[in-house]
Design an enzyme around this catalytic site. Sequence first.
Site, PDB file in Angstrom:
ATOM      1  N   ILE A   1     -77.504 -16.952  75.610  1.00 58.57           N
ATOM      2  CA  ILE A   1     -76.947 -15.747  74.992  1.00 58.57           C
ATOM      3  C   ILE A   1     -75.532 -15.498  75.493  1.00 58.57           C
ATOM      4  O   ILE A   1     -74.617 -15.218  74.715  1.00 58.57           O
ATOM      5  CB  ILE A   1     -77.846 -14.536  75.261  1.00 58.57           C
ATOM      6  CG1 ILE A   1     -79.191 -14.719  74.554  1.00 58.57           C
ATOM      7  CG2 ILE A   1     -77.178 -13.249  74.797  1.00 58.57           C
ATOM      8  CD1 ILE A   1     -80.247 -13.689  74.930  1.00 58.57           C
ATOM      9  N   PRO A  30     -80.958 -12.454  83.809  1.00 49.55           N
ATOM     10  CA  PRO A  30     -82.366 -12.054  83.880  1.00 49.55           C
ATOM     11  C   PRO A  30     -82.573 -11.004  84.958  1.00 49.55           C
ATOM     12  O   PRO A  30     -81.697 -10.785  85.813  1.00 49.55           O
ATOM     13  CB  PRO A  30     -83.078 -13.358  84.236  1.00 49.55           C
ATOM     14  CG  PRO A  30     -82.054 -14.128  85.010  1.00 49.55           C
ATOM     15  CD  PRO A  30     -80.731 -13.794  84.367  1.00 49.55           C
ATOM     16  N   ARG A  68     -81.295  -6.719  80.831  1.00 51.10           N
ATOM     17  CA  ARG A  68     -82.480  -5.993  81.284  1.00 51.10           C
ATOM     18  C   ARG A  68     -82.008  -4.689  81.913  1.00 51.10           C
ATOM     19  O   ARG A  68     -80.980  -4.647  82.609  1.00 51.10           O
ATOM     20  CB  ARG A  68     -83.277  -6.807  82.303  1.00 51.10           C
ATOM     21  CG  ARG A  68     -83.762  -8.145  81.809  1.00 51.10           C
ATOM     22  CD  ARG A  68     -84.690  -8.055  80.626  1.00 51.10           C
ATOM     23  NE  ARG A  68     -86.090  -7.930  80.997  1.00 51.10           N
ATOM     24  CZ  ARG A  68     -87.076  -7.799  80.111  1.00 51.10           C
ATOM     25  NH1 ARG A  68     -86.796  -7.748  78.822  1.00 51.10           N
ATOM     26  NH2 ARG A  68     -88.322  -7.695  80.512  1.00 51.10           N
ATOM     27  N   HIS A 127     -83.905  -0.796  72.767  1.00 48.99           N
ATOM     28  CA  HIS A 127     -84.288  -2.192  72.986  1.00 48.99           C
ATOM     29  C   HIS A 127     -84.547  -2.887  71.653  1.00 48.99           C
ATOM     30  O   HIS A 127     -85.661  -3.319  71.344  1.00 48.99           O
ATOM     31  CB  HIS A 127     -85.511  -2.296  73.896  1.00 48.99           C
ATOM     32  CG  HIS A 127     -85.639  -3.654  74.535  1.00 48.99           C
ATOM     33  ND1 HIS A 127     -86.639  -3.983  75.417  1.00 48.99           N
ATOM     34  CD2 HIS A 127     -84.884  -4.782  74.404  1.00 48.99           C
ATOM     35  CE1 HIS A 127     -86.496  -5.238  75.805  1.00 48.99           C
ATOM     36  NE2 HIS A 127     -85.438  -5.748  75.191  1.00 48.99           N
TER      37      HIS A 127
END
Length: 317
Positions: free
Chosen positions: A156, A207, A235, A284
């Site tokens: 990404i 992550p 996140r 989200h």
Amino acid sequence: MKIICMEPLGVSQAKIASLAAPLEAAGHEFVYYTTKETDQAKLLERVKDADILMLANQPLSAAIIEQCPNLKLIDIAFTGVDHVGLEAARARGIVACNAAGYSTNAVAELTFGLAISAIRNIVAVDKRCREGGTKDGLVGFELFGKTFGVVGTGAIGCRVAKIAKAFGCKVLAYSRTVKPELAAEGVEYVDLDTLLAQSDFVSLHVPMTAATAKMINAESIAKMKDGAVLINCARGGVVDSEALAAALNSGKLAAAGIDVFENEPPLSVEHPLLHAKNTVVTPHVAFASKEALEARADIVFANIDAFLAGKPQNLVK
């Protein structure tokens, strides 16, 4: 084997039926739940007999995993896996796999949707226009010519860096691993402090780990360029929301675009980022394009096929 999908995957029932048909034809039982179950006792009733358990981003605790005696595979229809009690799975030799790569384009595109919405005041000018007003006091600024910092250059992050280049930005990157293909395209790898100090935009694509927890905090925000913009489609736990809200309200940062939070939405109405200045928030949704959800379903069923063939793929380590 008994295969249970404990929550909906966001695609049509016809799509699920088509993907499940070969498994059922081979003699496996497939159970698909079309609603989420947040009550832990009821969730256990759903999943306790599973040999293979599929889920997306609904939390699956170690306590639940430990009470599933037949469980052999946890098939996670998501990229991030920090919502799953993987230590409990590893302790019992349960295989876990994910669907990494399904949402690369979707997340990268929303990153820039949030960035442009934040810097061009799209939410505010939409409201103003509907009320019969004008742009007065809501003139924003451009991406072109700015320095765009990408934190984390996995799939990404790489896509985001390339799009930022297409917008005419100078792109800086910070990651554990340098991607030669990005460097060849003019992306400059630097240390995190340099990226924070020089970037007009900081976009997070790491992550959730012990090392990244609250990596954007009061101390790191202080190192950022005055008037910078923060985008988080990674996140929620990698950002200290209180510190970010304070920086936005003080004017240290110009704006933020936030798609992820410490907990899954719905959020408490008291969440600090819901009341911070110049902040665009989404619940989200970065991963949730039609194309991405279709690809995700394909991947997680292919994960089951590979596992049953004795060649598990997309393993979570």
